[in-house]
Design a protein around this motif. Structure first.
Motif, PDB file in Angstrom:
ATOM      1  N   GLU A   1       0.836  -1.204   0.000  1.00  0.00           N
ATOM      2  CA  GLU A   1       0.000   0.000   0.000  1.00  0.00           C
ATOM      3  C   GLU A   1       0.873   1.257   0.000  1.00  0.00           C
ATOM      4  O   GLU A   1       0.551   2.253  -0.660  1.00  0.00           O
ATOM      5  CB  GLU A   1      -0.917  -0.009   1.226  1.00  0.00           C
ATOM      6  N   ARG A   2       1.964   1.187   0.741  1.00  0.00           N
ATOM      7  CA  ARG A   2       2.903   2.331   0.756  1.00  0.00           C
ATOM      8  C   ARG A   2       3.465   2.571  -0.641  1.00  0.00           C
ATOM      9  O   ARG A   2       3.552   3.710  -1.102  1.00  0.00           O
ATOM     10  CB  ARG A   2       4.048   2.050   1.728  1.00  0.00           C
ATOM     11  N   VAL A   3       3.903   1.508  -1.282  1.00  0.00           N
ATOM     12  CA  VAL A   3       4.500   1.643  -2.612  1.00  0.00           C
ATOM     13  C   VAL A   3       3.468   2.159  -3.602  1.00  0.00           C
ATOM     14  O   VAL A   3       3.757   3.037  -4.431  1.00  0.00           O
ATOM     15  CB  VAL A   3       5.084   0.289  -3.076  1.00  0.00           C
ATOM     16  N   ALA A   4       2.229   1.646  -3.510  1.00  0.00           N
ATOM     17  CA  ALA A   4       1.181   2.082  -4.429  1.00  0.00           C
ATOM     18  C   ALA A   4       0.894   3.571  -4.247  1.00  0.00           C
ATOM     19  O   ALA A   4       0.692   4.307  -5.227  1.00  0.00           O
ATOM     20  CB  ALA A   4      -0.084   1.260  -4.198  1.00  0.00           C
ATOM     21  N   ALA A   5       0.875   4.016  -2.994  1.00  0.00           N
ATOM     22  CA  ALA A   5       0.625   5.438  -2.727  1.00  0.00           C
ATOM     23  C   ALA A   5       1.761   6.295  -3.284  1.00  0.00           C
ATOM     24  O   ALA A   5       1.521   7.379  -3.836  1.00  0.00           O
ATOM     25  CB  ALA A   5       0.483   5.656  -1.223  1.00  0.00           C
ATOM     26  N   ALA A   6       2.986   5.817  -3.164  1.00  0.00           N
ATOM     27  CA  ALA A   6       4.131   6.561  -3.705  1.00  0.00           C
ATOM     28  C   ALA A   6       4.053   6.634  -5.222  1.00  0.00           C
ATOM     29  O   ALA A   6       4.347   7.680  -5.826  1.00  0.00           O
ATOM     30  CB  ALA A   6       5.438   5.906  -3.268  1.00  0.00           C
ATOM     31  N   ASP A   7       3.635   5.528  -5.861  1.00  0.00           N
ATOM     32  CA  ASP A   7       3.493   5.531  -7.326  1.00  0.00           C
ATOM     33  C   ASP A   7       2.399   6.501  -7.761  1.00  0.00           C
ATOM     34  O   ASP A   7       2.553   7.245  -8.738  1.00  0.00           O
ATOM     35  CB  ASP A   7       3.189   4.124  -7.825  1.00  0.00           C
ATOM     36  N   LEU A   8       1.307   6.507  -7.018  1.00  0.00           N
ATOM     37  CA  LEU A   8       0.199   7.400  -7.348  1.00  0.00           C
ATOM     38  C   LEU A   8       0.611   8.862  -7.219  1.00  0.00           C
ATOM     39  O   LEU A   8       0.192   9.715  -8.010  1.00  0.00           O
ATOM     40  CB  LEU A   8      -0.987   7.108  -6.420  1.00  0.00           C
ATOM     41  N   ALA A   9       1.469   9.151  -6.242  1.00  0.00           N
ATOM     42  CA  ALA A   9       1.925  10.526  -6.021  1.00  0.00           C
ATOM     43  C   ALA A   9       3.075  10.921  -6.937  1.00  0.00           C
ATOM     44  O   ALA A   9       3.528  12.068  -6.904  1.00  0.00           O
ATOM     45  CB  ALA A   9       2.354  10.695  -4.562  1.00  0.00           C
ATOM     46  N   GLY A  10       3.572   9.988  -7.736  1.00  0.00           N
ATOM     47  CA  GLY A  10       4.673  10.300  -8.645  1.00  0.00           C
ATOM     48  C   GLY A  10       5.988  10.577  -7.932  1.00  0.00           C
ATOM     49  O   GLY A  10       6.809  11.370  -8.408  1.00  0.00           O
ATOM     50  N   VAL A  11       6.216   9.920  -6.802  1.00  0.00           N
ATOM     51  CA  VAL A  11       7.426  10.168  -6.007  1.00  0.00           C
ATOM     52  C   VAL A  11       8.690   9.872  -6.816  1.00  0.00           C
ATOM     53  O   VAL A  11       9.682  10.596  -6.721  1.00  0.00           O
ATOM     54  CB  VAL A  11       7.394   9.320  -4.706  1.00  0.00           C
ATOM     55  N   ALA A  12       8.670   8.826  -7.640  1.00  0.00           N
ATOM     56  CA  ALA A  12       9.869   8.452  -8.399  1.00  0.00           C
ATOM     57  C   ALA A  12      10.300   9.531  -9.383  1.00  0.00           C
ATOM     58  O   ALA A  12      11.470   9.590  -9.774  1.00  0.00           O
ATOM     59  CB  ALA A  12       9.626   7.142  -9.151  1.00  0.00           C
ATOM     60  N   ASP A  13       9.365  10.394  -9.772  1.00  0.00           N
ATOM     61  CA  ASP A  13       9.696  11.444 -10.733  1.00  0.00           C
ATOM     62  C   ASP A  13      10.184  12.723 -10.060  1.00  0.00           C
ATOM     63  O   ASP A  13      10.575  13.661 -10.749  1.00  0.00           O
ATOM     64  CB  ASP A  13       8.460  11.776 -11.584  1.00  0.00           C
ATOM     65  N   ARG A  14      10.142  12.733  -8.736  1.00  0.00           N
ATOM     66  CA  ARG A  14      10.482  13.973  -8.036  1.00  0.00           C
ATOM     67  C   ARG A  14      11.974  14.237  -8.017  1.00  0.00           C
ATOM     68  O   ARG A  14      12.418  15.331  -8.348  1.00  0.00           O
ATOM     69  CB  ARG A  14       9.931  13.911  -6.602  1.00  0.00           C
ATOM     70  N   THR A  15      12.776  13.229  -7.634  1.00  0.00           N
ATOM     71  CA  THR A  15      14.235  13.388  -7.613  1.00  0.00           C
ATOM     72  C   THR A  15      14.893  12.046  -7.932  1.00  0.00           C
ATOM     73  O   THR A  15      14.288  10.983  -7.707  1.00  0.00           O
ATOM     74  CB  THR A  15      14.762  13.877  -6.236  1.00  0.00           C
ATOM     75  N   PRO A  16      16.137  12.053  -8.414  1.00  0.00           N
ATOM     76  CA  PRO A  16      16.837  10.781  -8.689  1.00  0.00           C
ATOM     77  C   PRO A  16      17.013   9.913  -7.448  1.00  0.00           C
ATOM     78  O   PRO A  16      16.931   8.686  -7.533  1.00  0.00           O
ATOM     79  CB  PRO A  16      18.193  11.248  -9.233  1.00  0.00           C
ATOM     80  N   ARG A  17      17.236  10.515  -6.295  1.00  0.00           N
ATOM     81  CA  ARG A  17      17.431   9.717  -5.084  1.00  0.00           C
ATOM     82  C   ARG A  17      16.125   9.037  -4.686  1.00  0.00           C
ATOM     83  O   ARG A  17      16.125   7.869  -4.268  1.00  0.00           O
ATOM     84  CB  ARG A  17      17.944  10.590  -3.945  1.00  0.00           C
TER      85      ARG A  17
END
Length: 865
Positions: free
Chosen positions: A688-704
């Protein structure tokens, strides 16, 4: 020397480095009480024992000249600069003005200074002696404080003399102070009889009563008995007034031309005593006449003369008519036409009344100084500009600007007073709202109060303060940006996700050299948010280097956080701790609660990553106690992240999951939260945590954050093959080595996965590389995990430690810890904070191939064999 046996004994014990006596001593006391005589006695005692003596004297005219005191200190030993590392040599050559280039940060200067002094001490014992230390420039004082706390390992001792300590001044632990008080009545009588034998009984009694045991007064007041200087003073007049009156009598007796020249010299600081930009206005013959009057005395200053006492200068000024003082200032302002920093002070003092032209010139010089690291100095200049402003709106505007600079320079109480004064000139509360809100944030972390103070204001400062509040409280980032500047719109875009690193990079590259420190801080904070702070290290160094001391201290404190954050992510943990600790000390000195909590969060993160669980818990306790009532969601999330990371390092996955659960959605806690949930058997929560991060576009925010998201996705994969592919994809992301600790954690996870799949050949290289990084950065608990996994793959992990890998101080800390002393006891013995001792131990453990304090004794014994 009469009546100073106890003080002399203490001085000698310091010089002799007696056991249990700190190798430093600061003498403080009232004017004329004998501090200089005692300091000279200590110097002579040291020289008689073959100890090399050097140091210097603080001068009022050099108090604002950065590193002038350091120049004095190293002048006799410049040849030793060639004996230290090239980096240290270059640092000191730059700061002393012998080599072009930007001034290094204060820590680099301090470490380089200690390296040179250590080289000097190799040739024999050394005494550093500094007179009038209260006039030593602030940057030099910070370096000297660093040195005083680190004299123990070297054959160095230090004696300082300064004016009385104020009740508000904080005495740093490890610095010994000795107040030099007045002489007892019997000793005062004996000194008076020796200096002035045959003084009539009534006069003797009067002098003893008026002098109150002050040696200088005992020497000077007898000359004034029977004169107006003493007889016309009221019985309750202070000793300072009585002494000044005796000097005033001598000044009045000088020829008019000499008094005029002497007045210029007195008003211009210490031109008589030091090498100022302009020579003294007194001719050699006039100096002889002044010396005969007892106002100056011969010594080793550049001119060969100095005022007999600081009260001589005030006597010269106070005996002059107001018109004479203004005329002298006007003449000095003309002489300093090419030195604006000096010219504006004399211009202001020469003004008999309001003068807009003078006020504007002072304001321009003050604002220019604020852009060169002189925000604190500019405040008093703007106050003077306001005083000579001809209209109420002009005066109020200058007081508001002075208040803004006072807030920047950490003078928060003064900033409040200046805003109140401005309101008396012009009652416009909206004009001061942003500054009052900034004070509420910095001093108290009062987020709700800051919002109330801002009201409906929509100017740039108000928008940016609301933005800062929202990043801490988690409030929605809203606001009217229609009239905002491009700078404000860019920052708002960064924190709302509508502007990226490229736009920020362009803005930072376009900054002029004289950019206000507040703007640099705002852009660097945005760079940290986007994980590109490493691209702008020169701006971070500039904030610390230029603004510490008399500069924008509040921005310097944030600059320390930037530097520590950057070093921590880069795996340079010792530097990170040094920067964060220096910043925290700065915050404590200036009552800056908000940046102090930021730095405590960072130090807690560092402690957790090292495996220092006790320190991580203590930092979190302090942070949460402060953040909970204020509603600072960011601090609470960071604290929970630190506790979760510490628990993960220890293998306590249930505790790690419990801590992570307190913050369900902050992007930078994702990897820790997912790992904790997976290892605690709560895989669905992790998904659920990972899904929420994907929905929020966290991976596109910064390389780290992309690395975190890729790793987290792999950890919740259903099939092992998918998990392996996901972890490899994370490791294949561009330049992930930029974050060594996080990179190593992903390698550790991949190695553990291979080992569980019974593929030791694939596991070993990943685990070795992870262990290598953990050892290098000092992640002791994580190193233990990697080595346990390696052993499980059949690799014999045998440490081959050597004392050569330890610094001298680390070795000393290791032996004391092995003997059973606590961190606090070790710190007291070595003049270190318990926090620093703990950090040393967590750097020592991996070097010795151990994981706990209990193994120290055996590890050191094995090395000795």
């Amino acid at each position: 020397m009469i009546g100073r046996a106890a003080e002399l004994a203490r001085l000698r014990r310091t010089v002799d480095r007696d056991p249990g006596v700190p190798p430093n001593l600061v003498l403080h006391g009232d004017p004329g009480v004998g501090k200089t005589v005692l300091l000279d006695a200590g110097v002579e005692y040291a020289r008689g024992r073959g100890i090399r003596v050097f140091g210097g004297t603080g001068y009022e005219s050099e108090a604002q000249l950065a590193f002038a005191g350091l120049h004095q200190l190293f002048a006799p030993v410049l040849g030793h600069l060639d004996r230290v590392d090239p980096f240290h040599r270059q640092v000191l050559r730059r700061v002393l003005g012998f080599e072009p280039g930007p001034v290094p940060d204060r820590l680099a200067v301090s470490v380089a200074s200690l390296a040179v002094l250590a080289e000097v001490a190799r040739e024999g014992p050394v005494l550093i002696a500094v007179e009038d230390a209260h006039w030593v420039d602030h940057p030099t004082r910070e370096v000297m404080m660093f040195l005083l706390l680190r004299l123990a390992p070297h054959d160095i001792r230090a004696l300082f003399a300064r004016r009385p300590l104020l009740s508000s001044e904080r005495v740093t632990p490890g610095i010994a102070v000795l107040e030099v008080g007045p002489l007892p009545e019997r000793d005062a009588g004996a000194l008076l009889d020796e200096l002035h034998p045959g003084l009539p009984g009534a006069a003797r009694d009067r002098v003893l009563s008026a002098a109150a045991g002050n040696p200088l007064a005992l020497a000077e007041l007898p000359h004034a008995v029977g004169t107006d200087a003493l007889d016309l003073l009221p019985p309750g007049a202070s000793l300072r007034t009585r002494l000044e009156s005796t000097y005033a009598t001598r000044v009045v007796g000088l020829p008019t031309a000499v008094r005029t020249a002497l007045l210029q010299t007195a008003l211009d600081g210490d031109r008589l005593e030091n090498e100022a930009p302009l020579p003294t206005a007194l001719t050699p013959l006039e100096l002889v006449e002044v010396e005969r009057s007892g106002l100056v005395t011969r010594d080793s200053t550049p001119s060969g003369l100095r005022f007999r006492h600081p009260l001589v200068r005030s006597a010269i000024v106070n005996t002059a008519a107001p018109d004479e003082v203004r005329a002298a200032h006007a003449e000095l302002a003309e002489l300093y036409r090419d030195v604006p920093e000096r010219r504006v002070w004399h211009l202001a003092a020469a003004s008999a009344g309001p003068d807009e032209e003078v006020a504007a010139e002072i304001e321009r010089a003050a604002l220019s100084a604020s852009l060169r690291g002189g925000s604190g100095l500019a405040v008093s200049a703007l106050q003077r500009a306001a005083a000579v402003s001809p209209t109420a709106p002009a005066a109020a505007g200058r007081l508001h600007r002075a208040a803004e600079l006072a807030e920047e320079s950490g003078q928060l109480e003064l900033a409040q007073r200046l805003l109140d004064e401005a309101r008396r000139h012009l009652d416009d509360p909206t004009r001061s709202a942003a500054t009052r809100a900034r004070i509420a944030l910095l001093r108290d972390g009062d987020f709700s109060g800051a919002r109330r103070l801002l009201g409906d204001a929509v100017d740039d400062r108000a928008v940016l303060i609301r933005l800062a509040v929202a990043t801490y409280t988690g409030d929605a980032l809203t606001g009217d940006l229609a009239g905002a500047s491009p700078h404000t719109k860019l920052l708002h875009g960064v924190f709302t996700g509508t502007a990226g690193a490229e736009e920020l990079r362009e803005a930072i590259e376009a900054l002029p050299a004289d950019t206000a420190p507040g703007r640099v801080t705002e852009l660097c904070r945005a760079a940290a948010w986007l994980d590109v702070l490493h691209e702008h290290r020169e701006h971070v160094r500039g904030l610390v280097r230029r603004e510490v001391g008399q500069g924008a201290v509040t921005h310097a404190a944030t600059g320390y956080w930037f530097a520590a954050h950057d070093h921590l992510l880069a795996g340079e943990w010792e530097r990170a701790e040094q920067e964060a600790s220096a910043g925290l000390d700065l915050c404590v000195r200036h009552d800056l609660a908000l940046p102090a909590q930021d730095l405590r969060c960072l130090l807690g993160w560092l402690a957790a990553a090292r495996g220092d669980t006790d320190s991580a818990r203590e930092y979190s306790r302090v942070v949460e106690q402060w953040a909970e009532p204020r509603g600072s969601a960011a601090h609470l999330a960071l604290s929970a992240r630190n506790l979760a990371l510490a628990a993960l390092g220890e293998g306590d996955h249930e505790a790690a999951h419990a801590h992570s659960s307190r913050d369900p959605g902050t992007p930078w806690t994702l990897l820790d939260a997912v790992e904790a949930a997976v290892r605690a058997g709560r895989r669905e929560e992790a998904r659920e945590r990972v899904a929420a991060a994907d929905l929020a576009g966290v991976a596109d925010r910064t390389p780290r954050l992309r690395l975190h998201v890729f790793a987290a996705r792999a950890l919740v994969a259903d099939a092992d093959d998918d998990a392996v592919a996901g972890l490899r994809a994370a490791l294949a992301l561009p330049r992930v080595e930029r974050w060594p600790f996080e990179h190593a954690r992903v390698r550790l996870a991949l190695g553990e996965l291979h080992r569980r799949r019974h593929r030791p050949g694939d596991a070993r290289p990943e685990l070795r590389r992870a262990a290598e990084v953990f050892r290098r950065v000092g992640a002791t608990a994580w190193l233990r995990r990697a080595e346990q996994e390696l052993r499980a793959t059949g690799v014999a992990v045998a440490a081959n430690p050597s004392t050569a890998e330890l610094t001298a101080q680390q070795l000393e800390v290791a032996h004391l810890a092995a003997s059973g002393l606590s961190n606090k006891e070790i710190g007291a013995r070595l003049f270190l904070s318990p926090r620093t001792v703990s950090a040393h131990l967590y750097r020592i453990f991996p070097k010795l191939g151990i994981t706990s304090r209990s193994a120290l004794r055996d590890a050191l014994a094995a090395l000795d064999r």
